[in-house]
Design an enzyme around this catalytic site. Structure first.
Site, mmCIF file in Angstrom:
data_model
loop_
_atom_site.group_PDB
_atom_site.id
_atom_site.type_symbol
_atom_site.label_atom_id
_atom_site.label_comp_id
_atom_site.label_asym_id
_atom_site.label_seq_id
_atom_site.Cartn_x
_atom_site.Cartn_y
_atom_site.Cartn_z
ATOM 1 N N ASN A 102 0.797 -1.328 0.017
ATOM 2 C CA ASN A 102 -0.055 -0.136 0.088
ATOM 3 C C ASN A 102 0.996 1.236 -0.095
ATOM 4 O O ASN A 102 0.745 2.140 -0.670
ATOM 5 C CB ASN A 102 -0.878 -0.065 1.231
ATOM 6 C CG ASN A 102 -1.923 -1.104 0.980
ATOM 7 O OD1 ASN A 102 -1.904 -2.001 0.138
ATOM 8 N ND2 ASN A 102 -2.646 -1.282 2.090
ATOM 9 N N GLU B 178 -7.534 16.692 -35.739
ATOM 10 C CA GLU B 178 -8.610 16.030 -35.116
ATOM 11 C C GLU B 178 -8.521 14.961 -34.074
ATOM 12 O O GLU B 178 -9.546 14.943 -33.036
ATOM 13 C CB GLU B 178 -9.385 15.279 -36.399
ATOM 14 C CG GLU B 178 -9.626 15.997 -37.665
ATOM 15 C CD GLU B 178 -9.997 15.004 -38.741
ATOM 16 O OE1 GLU B 178 -11.163 14.657 -38.976
ATOM 17 O OE2 GLU B 178 -8.980 14.793 -39.495
ATOM 18 N N LYS C 35 -7.494 14.138 -51.293
ATOM 19 C CA LYS C 35 -7.678 14.734 -49.979
ATOM 20 C C LYS C 35 -6.367 14.832 -49.199
ATOM 21 O O LYS C 35 -5.270 14.089 -49.446
ATOM 22 C CB LYS C 35 -8.569 13.749 -49.115
ATOM 23 C CG LYS C 35 -9.845 13.519 -49.401
ATOM 24 C CD LYS C 35 -10.595 14.859 -49.037
ATOM 25 C CE LYS C 35 -10.800 15.222 -47.636
ATOM 26 N NZ LYS C 35 -11.580 14.343 -47.013
ATOM 27 N N ASN D 151 -5.805 15.537 -45.154
ATOM 28 C CA ASN D 151 -6.619 15.693 -43.902
ATOM 29 C C ASN D 151 -5.955 16.011 -42.547
ATOM 30 O O ASN D 151 -4.726 15.561 -42.540
ATOM 31 C CB ASN D 151 -7.035 14.221 -43.634
ATOM 32 C CG ASN D 151 -8.079 13.870 -44.749
ATOM 33 O OD1 ASN D 151 -8.759 14.677 -45.377
ATOM 34 N ND2 ASN D 151 -8.238 12.602 -45.049
ATOM 35 N N TYR E 116 -6.532 2.108 2.681
ATOM 36 C CA TYR E 116 -6.224 1.707 1.247
ATOM 37 C C TYR E 116 -7.538 0.848 0.884
ATOM 38 O O TYR E 116 -7.933 0.049 1.857
ATOM 39 C CB TYR E 116 -4.989 0.937 1.330
ATOM 40 C CG TYR E 116 -4.901 0.394 -0.224
ATOM 41 C CD1 TYR E 116 -4.268 0.808 -1.129
ATOM 42 C CD2 TYR E 116 -5.273 -1.215 -0.418
ATOM 43 C CE1 TYR E 116 -4.111 0.329 -2.435
ATOM 44 C CE2 TYR E 116 -5.001 -1.694 -1.576
ATOM 45 C CZ TYR E 116 -4.423 -1.159 -2.700
ATOM 46 O OH TYR E 116 -4.330 -1.491 -3.777
ATOM 47 N N HIS F 84 -18.623 34.036 -31.463
ATOM 48 C CA HIS F 84 -19.749 33.380 -32.050
ATOM 49 C C HIS F 84 -19.366 32.790 -33.236
ATOM 50 O O HIS F 84 -20.468 32.523 -34.203
ATOM 51 C CB HIS F 84 -21.335 34.461 -32.171
ATOM 52 C CG HIS F 84 -21.408 35.160 -30.846
ATOM 53 N ND1 HIS F 84 -22.311 34.790 -29.749
ATOM 54 C CD2 HIS F 84 -20.763 36.343 -30.436
ATOM 55 C CE1 HIS F 84 -22.229 35.646 -28.849
ATOM 56 N NE2 HIS F 84 -21.386 36.703 -29.243
ATOM 57 N N LYS G 268 -4.038 3.860 -11.679
ATOM 58 C CA LYS G 268 -3.022 3.820 -12.692
ATOM 59 C C LYS G 268 -3.356 3.938 -14.069
ATOM 60 O O LYS G 268 -2.923 4.687 -14.646
ATOM 61 C CB LYS G 268 -2.117 2.457 -12.379
ATOM 62 C CG LYS G 268 -1.186 2.789 -10.989
ATOM 63 C CD LYS G 268 -0.748 1.407 -10.660
ATOM 64 C CE LYS G 268 -0.652 1.346 -9.261
ATOM 65 N NZ LYS G 268 -2.109 1.338 -8.341
ATOM 66 N N SER H 212 -6.432 10.105 -48.126
ATOM 67 C CA SER H 212 -7.700 9.349 -47.931
ATOM 68 C C SER H 212 -7.420 8.081 -48.866
ATOM 69 O O SER H 212 -6.570 7.967 -49.978
ATOM 70 C CB SER H 212 -8.819 10.124 -48.603
ATOM 71 O OG SER H 212 -9.677 9.279 -49.116
HETATM 72 N N1 ARG Z 1 -1.144 -3.651 -7.263
HETATM 73 C C1 ARG Z 1 -1.694 -3.338 -5.975
HETATM 74 C C2 ARG Z 1 -2.083 -1.701 -6.195
HETATM 75 O O1 ARG Z 1 -1.809 -1.006 -6.986
HETATM 76 C C3 ARG Z 1 -0.797 -3.145 -4.835
HETATM 77 C C4 ARG Z 1 -1.412 -2.959 -3.492
HETATM 78 C C5 ARG Z 1 -2.089 -4.333 -3.170
HETATM 79 N N2 ARG Z 1 -2.472 -4.274 -1.795
HETATM 80 C C6 ARG Z 1 -3.081 -5.232 -1.094
HETATM 81 N N3 ARG Z 1 -3.231 -5.126 0.042
HETATM 82 N N4 ARG Z 1 -3.745 -6.121 -1.896
HETATM 83 O O2 ARG Z 1 -2.935 -0.834 -5.479
#
Ligand code: ARG
Length: 483
Positions: free
Chosen positions: A127, A307, A300, A302, A334, A173, A342, A294
């Site tokens: 954690n 975009e 074309k 583009n 946690y 506008h 992530k 294209s």
């Molecule tokens: N892969 C986990 C995360 O990114 C790591 C932490 C996992 N902790 C646990 N107590 N299972 O959060």
């Protein structure tokens, strides 16, 4: 069920069972579906450098606190170097029980360093470890993003300087309003990007706090020193509260907002370039290297970068919204939900980083059609405000002047006559005022500070140059990492 696609009911390879980090408490092996659903290695492996960096600091802390001997510390550090080499050269072999990068690194360190390796995780939890890794990673990536923002600002500045007194219609506008210098228009985006940089700089203050030493949630009975590992890792600050250290992600949400705002600024720039490169506008032509063709329509060319700058802003907004939704109901501290921090973060960083590079190249290499811009801006009605202000200077109340000029514009449109002729023949305006309708006159009359004419824009260019020096000095500050 063995060999079935679903794998339902399967346990992971029992020979790997002993390798789970929690095997002591468990008699049974983890189910294959559990591993498949809960793993994070597939995306958190990109944290390996930071994971190793965090472990090095933790090991030095353990030696310092005499929880392991100097010899044990050395053999773990050597093993970490070896893991680092294996990762760098793509020789690292992941195994089925490596559920995340932290597990993989610790497993391999223990294979290499034996009993000493088994002491690596002393006083630490995944954690605080994963929270540390992401903060280290994010600090570095935010600088890389910042450098790319500065690169785009430089492109805008260079093109603004090169544009000289060229001008185009300014719009409100999406209707032509008043002419503005092209330099003024380009720098408008430059300043917005400057605020994006200011936000990144501000956010880094909150990212730059070490959570290492918080343990799983409550700290440790062992004599660890969180301030020591924070210093070792180059963090400016250390957590005050262990529950908060492992149980908060607002710094990631904040970074995601900064990235989202950047993505939106790129998107708005992109939308303009989509318009500017149409035949209808014709204000800019893209270099071949930054346009696509294209598959069917031979003629074309583009503006795909522009975009996608627009399109990808949508997904980055989704990254932010997704994380906020993940966070909203979580009690301290946690929760495994946090593993979901992530992917949106990585995605937003990747998309914004690439977008900045592509948009910079696109703008740096494009050709402006200054004649098209000028003739679009030289519509007679673009001078309407100048005519009203000419009257104001001669004592006519603005509201009255506005109505008078508005009526002339309407007459010019209704009768298909020239506004200039109507102004010239008008009692209260006359031939002197008609000069204001001549091409190129209006933009030169924008003289107030921060305005769109040559005089204030010259001052603005100086101010932008000076500001860019400061932004760039900050972005380049951390010389250890290359973009
Ligand atoms: N892969 C986990 C995360 O990114 C790591 C932490 C996992 N902790 C646990 N107590 N299972 O959060």
């Amino acid at each position: 069920m063995s060999g079935s696609d679903t794998g339902a009911g399967d346990a992971a390879d029992p020979s790997e069972h002993s390798k789970t980090l929690w095997h002591g408490r468990f008699e049974g092996a983890p189910a294959a579906e559990l591993m498949e659903f809960t793993e994070s290695l597939s995306f958190d492996r990109r944290l390996w450098r930071d994971d190793i960096e965090g472990s090095r600091a933790h090991v030095r802390g353990l030696v310092r606190s005499q929880l392991i001997s100097a010899l044990e510390g050395d053999s773990i550090l050597v093993a970490l170097d070896e893991v680092s080499d294996e990762m760098e050269s793509d020789r690292f072999v992941f195994v089925a029980s490596d559920e995340d990068i932290h597990t993989a690194v610790e497993r391999r360190v223990t294979e290499i360093a034996g009993d000493a390796g088994a002491k690596l995780h002393t006083g630490r939890s995944r954690n605080d470890q994963s929270a540390t890794d992401v903060r280290l990673w994010l600090k570095r990536e935010m600088r890389i993003i910042a450098r790319r923002v500065v690169m785009l600002q430089r492109v805008l500045l260079d093109r603004a300087v090169e544009a000289g007194d060229a001008y185009l219609p300014g719009y409100t506008h999406m209707q032509r309003a008043q002419p503005v210098l092209l330099a003024h228009h380009l720098l408008a985006h430059g300043w917005a990007l400057g605020r994006d940089l200011d936000r990144l700089r501000d956010t880094i203050v909150r990212v730059d706090v070490s959570p290492l030493g918080a343990g799983a949630l409550a700290g440790s009975s062992l004599p660890l020193d969180p301030a020591f590992t924070a210093r070792e890792l180059g963090f400016s600050d250390v957590f005050e509260n262990s529950l908060d250290a492992v149980g908060s992600r607002d710094h990631i949400a904040e970074a995601l907002f900064d990235l989202t705002m950047l993505a939106i600024d790129l998107s708005r720039l992109g939308e303009e370039w989509v318009l500017w490169t149409t035949e209808e506008f014709g204000f800019a032509r893209l270099d071949d290297g930054y346009a696509t063709g294209s598959s069917m329509l031979p003629q074309k060319k583009n503006p795909d970068i522009a975009e996608l700058a627009r399109g990808k802003a949508g997904r980055v907004i989704g990254d932010l919204a997704g994380l906020l939704a993940t966070m909203k109901g979580l009690p301290l501290s946690y929760n495994r939900d946090y593993q979901e921090d992530k992917e949106p973060l990585f995605d937003a960083v990747d998309q914004v980083r690439r977008g900045l590079g592509a948009i910079s190249g696109m703008i740096a290499t494009a050709t402006f059609d200054l004649d098209r811009m000028r003739s679009a801006a030289d519509s007679e009605s673009g001078s309407a405000t100048d005519l009203a202000e000419w009257l104001v200077v001669r004592g006519v109340p603005f509201r009255e002047a506005h109505a008078l000029v508005g009526a002339l514009v309407r007459e010019a449109l209704d009768c298909g006559s020239s506004l200039r002729d109507l102004v010239s023949g008008d009692d209260r305006l006359g031939p002197d005022a008609a000069q204001l309708v001549a091409p190129g006159v209006s933009v030169r009359r924008r003289i107030t500070a921060g305005g769109a004419g040559p005089v204030p824009v010259a001052a603005q260019l100086d101010r932008f140059r000076a500001a860019l020096q400061r932004w760039s000095a900050w972005a380049e500050d951390d010389g250890a990492f290359d973009s």
